[in-house]
Write an enzyme that holds these catalytic residues in place. Structure first.
Site, PDB file in Angstrom:
ATOM      1  N   GLU A 234       0.934  -1.130   0.089  1.00  0.00           N
ATOM      2  CA  GLU A 234      -0.186   0.238   0.048  1.00  0.00           C
ATOM      3  C   GLU A 234       0.893   1.160   0.072  1.00  0.00           C
ATOM      4  OE1 GLU A 234      -3.299   2.159   3.044  1.00  0.00           O
ATOM      5  OE2 GLU A 234      -2.592  -0.003   3.355  1.00  0.00           O
ATOM      6  N   GLU A 239      -3.114  10.982   2.862  1.00  0.00           N
ATOM      7  CA  GLU A 239      -4.199  10.878   3.785  1.00  0.00           C
ATOM      8  C   GLU A 239      -4.371  12.198   4.627  1.00  0.00           C
ATOM      9  OE1 GLU A 239      -4.950   6.710   5.251  1.00  0.00           O
ATOM     10  OE2 GLU A 239      -2.899   7.007   5.814  1.00  0.00           O
TER      11      GLU A 239
END
Length: 529
Positions: A234, A239
């Site tokens: 990932e 974010e």
């Protein structure tokens, strides 16, 4: 991130849809036609010319209505399976169907041209997770080595406790259809998710259901965990909310999807966070956590009350797409000005790029577990990029630790501990029930996605004390970057081939190794070529 940091814990456990739209499946239902909302994006060349691609997005399977084949009876309601229809992993995969989605009406997902808007609360649905499609039945695959990835984002309506995320995972391009006979729905219906937390909240994994051993959540009426998890590498490019942001790679021992069982999964759902084959913590670059508290937020250097562009570059050790990943670089463009990633102000951590030296220094300064290194670090992250990754765009809140890992002090009782301060939100913020009731109208907008050689996807000026110098898009295909104190020298005060040798604020070596010349790439970066 630290062993206590669960910043990715519930990315895969977003609040899942309405009561009838809360699961994934393997067969295809026929009650609602599946029409993917279109979303264009661009591929650029050196020199700045870009070609528009006609893409689309699909909704993750976990949000969709799953029902019996040829019947409207739910296979899954709330956070519980209907064992009258399916009571084993195999029977559920065979006897349950996944239906189409009403993107705007049920999920608050809309597109326009190259722009995607994800609303937080729409009716009884909360949050969403979407994927970029190459065609009707395949995810778009990106190989980003020696490339830059650029997008524009509006986080102005994301308060404390929310996360508008854009990231990559090594899902199968077809969602697993070719591997698993019971998987008829595949990528078209958002099947096949995996990430570095090895999520066990997925309803279907690798052609089977996850009903055996399923335990409903005690604090979330829509989720639970099963015996199996879905692991893969990932790369969290983004974010963020309007208060804080983080860039975090998470490698795995094997880049592609692997299935794990129970506590051997590690990550969020296991008694031993580090028992699995993936790195659940990552090596993160959060400017606030690195002591630069005036960089990102309302009215700050990157002003989150207005849209801005995010540029991320994936630098290899030999300057080619076949080299090994050596650095991840970041800068921003807002109001026509290129803004460099700030350098760390934490004692013992230097520079403004993610490389092996930075990750080792952060590990030491913050007293973290060596999970990133143990799972191959940037080398294995590069293997995932080489294998090809799927683009994910989501909006979620956090039923685990209220998003404190992103935007507050975490752990909440460790004020003053190095690495604990991640943002300015109170430690009492982020409770999902409060966020959903008081900030339900929140949303994030991702737009103008571009990929290409370094300096091909953006343009802007550089602020130089009241004057602005214009930097043209795509003036070179060699890497552009912000000021950096990463170790690219030979150890003798001479910059190595491909290393940095100058730029605004550069304090490292300015002499290049024999046979190379220090070449100005942009005002922030000169490179030995």
């Amino acid at each position: 991130m630290s062993a206590l940091n669960s910043f990715n814990m519930y990315k895969s456990a977003l609040i899942l849809g309405s009561l009838l739209a809360t699961a994934g499946a393997q067969q295809i239902g026929t009650y609602t036609a599946e029409t993917h909302p279109s979303l264009s994006w661009s591929t650029c060349k050196s020199g700045g010319s870009c070609t528009t691609n006609s893409g689309a997005i699909t909704l993750d399977a976990n949000w969709r209505w799953v029902h019996g084949v040829n019947t409207s009876t739910n296979c899954y309601t709330g956070n519980t399976w209907n064992t009258a229809i399916c009571d084993t992993d195999a029977s559920c995969a065979q006897d349950c169907a996944l239906d189409g989605a009403d993107y705007s009406g049920t999920y608050g997902i809309t597109t326009s041209g190259n722009s995607l808007r994800l609303n937080f609360v729409t009716g009884s649905n909360v949050g969403s997770r979407t994927y970029l499609m190459a065609d009707n039945t395949h995810y778009q695959i990106f190989d980003l080595l020696n490339q830059e990835f650029t997008f524009t984002v509006d986080v102005s309506n994301l308060p404390c406790g929310l996360n508008g995320a854009l990231y990559f995972v090594t899902m199968d391009a077809d969602g697993g259809v070719s591997k698993y006979p019971n998987n008829k729905a595949g990528a078209q219906y958002g099947v096949g998710y995996c990430d570095s937390q090895c999520p066990r909240d997925l309803k279907f994994i690798a052609g089977q259901a996850n009903v055996e051993g399923w335990t409903p959540s005690t604090n979330n009426s829509n989720t639970g965990i099963g015996n199996h998890g879905s692991c893969c590498a990932e790369l969290d490019i983004w974010e963020a909310n309007s208060i804080s942001e983080a860039l975090t790679p998470h490698p795995c021992d094997t880049p592609g999807l692997t299935v794990c069982t129970a506590d051997d999964c590690g990550g969020t759902y296991s008694s031993n966070r580090y028992a699995g084959t993936c790195d659940p913590d990552g090596c993160d670059f959060n400017p606030y956590r690195l002591g630069v508290t005036d960089f990102y937020g309302s009215g700050k250097t990157v002003d989150t009350t207005k849209p801005f562009t995010v540029v991320t570059q994936f630098v290899t050790d030999d300057g080619t797409s076949s080299g090994s990943l050596s650095e991840i670089r970041r800068y921003y463009v807002q109001n026509g000005v290129v803004i460099p990633q700030p350098s760390s102000k934490i004692s013992g951590i230097s520079g403004n790029v993610i490389n092996s030296d930075f990750c080792a220094a952060e590990l030491s300064a913050f007293g973290e577990t060596a999970s990133f290194t143990n799972h191959g670090g940037l080398k294995n992250m590069g293997s995932a990029l080489e294998a090809g990754m799927v683009l994910v765009m989501s909006l979620w809140d956090d039923y685990s630790v209220n998003m404190l890992w992103l935007d507050s002090t975490y752990p909440a009782n460790e004020t003053g501990t190095p690495g604990a301060a991640r943002g300015s939100c109170p430690t009492t913020s982020g409770n999902p029930k409060t966020v959903e009731s008081q900030s339900g109208s929140s949303y994030v907008v991702f737009s103008d996605i571009k990929v290409g050689p370094f300096n091909s996807t953006f343009s802007g000026g550089t602020s130089t004390g009241g004057s602005t110098t214009t930097t043209a898009s795509g003036t070179t295909s060699t890497k552009a970057s912000t000021t950096s104190t990463s170790s690219t020298s030979t150890g003798t005060g001479v910059a190595a081939h491909w290393g940095q040798c100058g730029g605004q604020g550069w304090t490292g070596p300015t002499t290049c190794a024999s046979g190379t010349t220090c070449t100005v790439v942009n005002p922030y970066y000169s490179q030995c070529l």
